[in-house]
Scaffold this motif. Structure first.
Motif, PDB file in Angstrom:
ATOM      1  N   GLY A  96     -28.861 -25.739   6.374  1.00  0.00           N
ATOM      2  CA  GLY A  96     -28.477 -25.854   7.790  1.00  0.00           C
ATOM      3  C   GLY A  96     -27.032 -26.290   7.968  1.00  0.00           C
ATOM      4  N   THR A  97     -26.328 -26.479   6.825  1.00  0.00           N
ATOM      5  CA  THR A  97     -24.918 -26.862   6.916  1.00  0.00           C
ATOM      6  C   THR A  97     -24.067 -25.629   7.190  1.00  0.00           C
ATOM      7  OG1 THR A  97     -25.221 -28.690   5.378  1.00  0.00           O
ATOM      8  CG2 THR A  97     -22.972 -27.882   5.640  1.00  0.00           C
ATOM      9  N   LEU A  98     -23.144 -25.761   8.116  1.00  0.00           N
ATOM     10  CA  LEU A  98     -22.151 -24.711   8.350  1.00  0.00           C
ATOM     11  C   LEU A  98     -20.842 -25.178   7.728  1.00  0.00           C
ATOM     12  CD1 LEU A  98     -20.944 -22.158   9.812  1.00  0.00           C
ATOM     13  CD2 LEU A  98     -20.546 -23.657  11.790  1.00  0.00           C
ATOM     14  N   ALA A  99     -20.315 -24.382   6.798  1.00  0.00           N
ATOM     15  CA  ALA A  99     -19.037 -24.724   6.165  1.00  0.00           C
ATOM     16  C   ALA A  99     -17.916 -24.090   6.965  1.00  0.00           C
ATOM     17  CB  ALA A  99     -19.011 -24.223   4.731  1.00  0.00           C
ATOM     18  N   ILE A 100     -16.932 -24.893   7.357  1.00  0.00           N
ATOM     19  CA  ILE A 100     -15.796 -24.375   8.144  1.00  0.00           C
ATOM     20  C   ILE A 100     -14.502 -24.586   7.363  1.00  0.00           C
ATOM     21  CG2 ILE A 100     -14.570 -24.438  10.346  1.00  0.00           C
ATOM     22  CD1 ILE A 100     -16.980 -25.715  11.639  1.00  0.00           C
ATOM     23  N   ALA A 101     -13.872 -23.492   6.984  1.00  0.00           N
ATOM     24  CA  ALA A 101     -12.551 -23.586   6.360  1.00  0.00           C
ATOM     25  C   ALA A 101     -11.516 -23.556   7.477  1.00  0.00           C
ATOM     26  CB  ALA A 101     -12.350 -22.405   5.413  1.00  0.00           C
ATOM     27  N   VAL A 102     -10.565 -24.480   7.425  1.00  0.00           N
ATOM     28  CA  VAL A 102      -9.479 -24.497   8.420  1.00  0.00           C
ATOM     29  C   VAL A 102      -8.181 -24.230   7.675  1.00  0.00           C
ATOM     30  CG1 VAL A 102      -8.330 -25.815  10.253  1.00  0.00           C
ATOM     31  CG2 VAL A 102     -10.757 -26.218   9.770  1.00  0.00           C
ATOM     32  N   SER A 103      -7.447 -23.201   8.097  1.00  0.00           N
ATOM     33  CA  SER A 103      -6.244 -22.825   7.359  1.00  0.00           C
ATOM     34  C   SER A 103      -5.319 -21.983   8.243  1.00  0.00           C
ATOM     35  CB  SER A 103      -6.652 -22.004   6.130  1.00  0.00           C
ATOM     36  OG  SER A 103      -5.530 -21.490   5.459  1.00  0.00           O
ATOM     37  N   GLN A 104      -4.062 -22.328   8.250  1.00  0.00           N
ATOM     38  CA  GLN A 104      -3.103 -21.512   8.984  1.00  0.00           C
ATOM     39  C   GLN A 104      -3.042 -20.130   8.347  1.00  0.00           C
ATOM     40  OE1 GLN A 104      -0.021 -19.282  10.095  1.00  0.00           O
ATOM     41  NE2 GLN A 104       0.357 -20.239   8.108  1.00  0.00           N
ATOM     42  N   SER A 105      -2.753 -20.117   7.046  1.00  0.00           N
ATOM     43  CA  SER A 105      -2.497 -18.856   6.348  1.00  0.00           C
ATOM     44  C   SER A 105      -3.770 -18.063   6.056  1.00  0.00           C
ATOM     45  CB  SER A 105      -1.796 -19.142   5.016  1.00  0.00           C
ATOM     46  OG  SER A 105      -2.634 -19.942   4.199  1.00  0.00           O
ATOM     47  N   GLY A 106      -4.868 -18.781   5.874  1.00  0.00           N
ATOM     48  CA  GLY A 106      -6.105 -18.114   5.446  1.00  0.00           C
ATOM     49  C   GLY A 106      -6.070 -17.701   3.989  1.00  0.00           C
ATOM     50  N   GLU A 107      -5.061 -18.180   3.251  1.00  0.00           N
ATOM     51  CA  GLU A 107      -4.896 -17.772   1.846  1.00  0.00           C
ATOM     52  C   GLU A 107      -4.820 -18.954   0.880  1.00  0.00           C
ATOM     53  OE1 GLU A 107      -5.216 -14.710   1.121  1.00  0.00           O
ATOM     54  OE2 GLU A 107      -4.733 -13.688   3.010  1.00  0.00           O
ATOM     55  N   THR A 108      -4.830 -20.160   1.370  1.00  0.00           N
ATOM     56  CA  THR A 108      -4.666 -21.336   0.496  1.00  0.00           C
ATOM     57  C   THR A 108      -5.724 -21.319  -0.606  1.00  0.00           C
ATOM     58  OG1 THR A 108      -3.675 -22.565   2.296  1.00  0.00           O
ATOM     59  CG2 THR A 108      -4.609 -23.872   0.497  1.00  0.00           C
ATOM     60  N   ALA A 109      -5.257 -21.380  -1.868  1.00  0.00           N
ATOM     61  CA  ALA A 109      -6.142 -21.143  -3.015  1.00  0.00           C
ATOM     62  C   ALA A 109      -7.345 -22.094  -3.019  1.00  0.00           C
ATOM     63  CB  ALA A 109      -5.344 -21.280  -4.308  1.00  0.00           C
ATOM     64  N   ASP A 110      -7.110 -23.380  -2.831  1.00  0.00           N
ATOM     65  CA  ASP A 110      -8.222 -24.345  -2.919  1.00  0.00           C
ATOM     66  C   ASP A 110      -9.219 -24.148  -1.774  1.00  0.00           C
ATOM     67  OD1 ASP A 110      -7.572 -25.790  -5.274  1.00  0.00           O
ATOM     68  OD2 ASP A 110      -5.978 -26.846  -4.204  1.00  0.00           O
ATOM     69  N   THR A 111      -8.703 -23.901  -0.583  1.00  0.00           N
ATOM     70  CA  THR A 111      -9.596 -23.742   0.577  1.00  0.00           C
ATOM     71  C   THR A 111     -10.436 -22.481   0.403  1.00  0.00           C
ATOM     72  OG1 THR A 111      -7.849 -24.785   1.884  1.00  0.00           O
ATOM     73  CG2 THR A 111      -9.660 -23.786   3.105  1.00  0.00           C
ATOM     74  N   LEU A 112      -9.804 -21.429  -0.086  1.00  0.00           N
ATOM     75  CA  LEU A 112     -10.517 -20.168  -0.307  1.00  0.00           C
ATOM     76  C   LEU A 112     -11.607 -20.344  -1.370  1.00  0.00           C
ATOM     77  CD1 LEU A 112     -10.811 -17.141   0.259  1.00  0.00           C
ATOM     78  CD2 LEU A 112      -8.978 -16.722  -1.412  1.00  0.00           C
ATOM     79  N   ALA A 113     -11.265 -21.045  -2.447  1.00  0.00           N
ATOM     80  CA  ALA A 113     -12.257 -21.263  -3.517  1.00  0.00           C
ATOM     81  C   ALA A 113     -13.421 -22.092  -2.982  1.00  0.00           C
ATOM     82  CB  ALA A 113     -11.595 -21.968  -4.699  1.00  0.00           C
TER      83      ALA A 113
END
Ligand code: M6R
Length: 369
Positions: A96-113
């Motif tokens: 039931g957890t929703l994971a939300i990535a927040v990123s200006q570029s949408g390409e940041t390696a750690d956030t994407l991983a």
């Protein structure tokens, strides 16, 4: 192009009334005074049990600010973590957890991983991104775009407030869907959000005062930022902004932590920036100002209630500088107070003569670890 501005960062700071307005237009319906129907149709927050926000740098601070509002107004538990830690520590996720990535570029390696890892765990994922064609935008189940427009300055400003605009709109969506607010309250929150571009414009009027104050700040070796509640992550963001472009060492602390260590750093050479809007916590933060001033600290206080600032005597009174911010509802204070925080860093860097738009050692988008 920079137009009449000296740097892209300065231009981008001044664009914020429009970039936030554009972002709100994608989430809020000003006629119905509610969250837009298409946003509500894309998600059902009543089925979500927890949010896991993952991001880096300034985007992480936007997520950290949003956490306060998601928990307080929507009653939704939120974890926020820097992606570089999250991705390597095998976090225990609940259904039931929703994971939300927040990123200006949408390409940041750690956030994407981190986003990919959440997907692999079978979690629903969302991306709050400014580049709508980015990898995160494509890979997340849900795309929640920000509409800051292209951000050129390495130090993020308008992308940050666009992230706050989107996330705070989603707080209202979540609160409505979870039955935490009435229709009338939803209308009130929507109206408050829609007032913020005007208040951001008003906050830009603090520019002249800040130019005067930053000459002294530019001579400092260390600067401390203090805030309580959602002004605490804004204090962290302020410290990051100053470090990035002026190369002055800066640290943000929760004001209540002062006594637990950082107060030992206070002396007449260490300016302390205190972010203190008129909210439930104002008196507490004001008493921290007294503690700092009593130890010879030089305080720059950013507040909309200068009249409520404690009266100090002697040297303490001389060392206190107050920057008057516009009055605003605490729900949007982070948006409005972002402006003086950005201007403080910007003008300090200009006084120092650093390369504001391309600070040393930094890249706009960190696509490798
Ligand atoms: O593109 P992203 O939002 O994922 O970037 C995250 C950070 O690298 C970024 O916010 C960085 O901290 C900025 N230089 C802050 O001004």
């Amino acid at each position: 192009e920079k137009g009449s501005f000296r740097h892209f960062m300065e231009k981008e700071v001044h664009e914020q009334p429009e970039s936030c307005q554009r972002t709100f237009s994608a989430y809020l319906d000003p006629v119905a005074q509610s969250v837009r129907a298409d946003i509500k149709a894309g998600i059902d927050f009543s089925k979500i049990t927890r949010l896991q926000i993952i991001a880096c740098g300034t985007a992480y601070y936007a997520g950290s600010i949003a956490r306060y509002a998601f928990e307080k107004i929507a009653g939704l538990p939120v974890d926020v973590e820097v992606a570089s830690e999250f991705r390597y520590r095998t976090p225990a996720m609940t259904p039931g957890t929703l994971a939300i990535a927040v990123s200006q570029s949408g390409e940041t390696a750690d956030t994407l991983a981190a986003l990919r890892w959440c997907k692999d765990q079978g979690l629903m994922t969302a991306a709050v991104v400014n580049v709508h064609t980015s990898t995160m935008a494509r890979e997340a189940d849900l795309l929640w775009p920000t509409h800051a427009g292209p951000e050129i300055g390495v130090a993020s400003t308008k992308a940050f407030t666009a992230q706050l605009s989107a996330l705070l709109s989603l707080v209202v969506c979540a609160a409505a869907q979870r039955g935490r607010i009435t229709k009338a309250q939803e209308a009130h929150y929507v109206q408050t959000l829609l007032e913020s571009p005007g208040l951001i414009a008003e906050a830009l009027g603090m520019n002249a005062d800040i130019v005067r104050m930053t000459y002294e700040l530019s001579k400092a070796r260390d600067v401390i930022y203090l805030g309580r509640g959602d002004m605490y992550p804004l204090a962290l963001e302020g410290a990051l902004k100053l470090k990035e472009i002026s190369y002055i060492h800066a640290e943000g602390y929760a004001a209540g932590e002062l006594k637990h260590g950082p107060i030992a750093l206070i002396d007449e050479k260490t300016p302390v920036v205190v972010i203190a809007p008129d909210d439930d916590l104002f008196e507490k933060t004001a008493s921290n100002v007294q503690e700092v001033a009593a130890r010879g600290g030089r305080v720059i206080m950013i507040t909309n209630v200068p009249g409520k600032v404690p009266t100090l005597s002697g040297d303490a009174a001389k060392s206190l500088k107050v920057i008057k911010a516009p009055d605003c509802d605490p729900f949007i204070a982070a948006l409005v107070y972002s402006v003086p925080i950005q201007l403080l860093a910007y003008h300090t860097a200009v006084h120092k003569g650093t390369d504001v738009d391309q600070p040393r050692n930094l890249a706009k988008s960190v696509t490798v670890e």
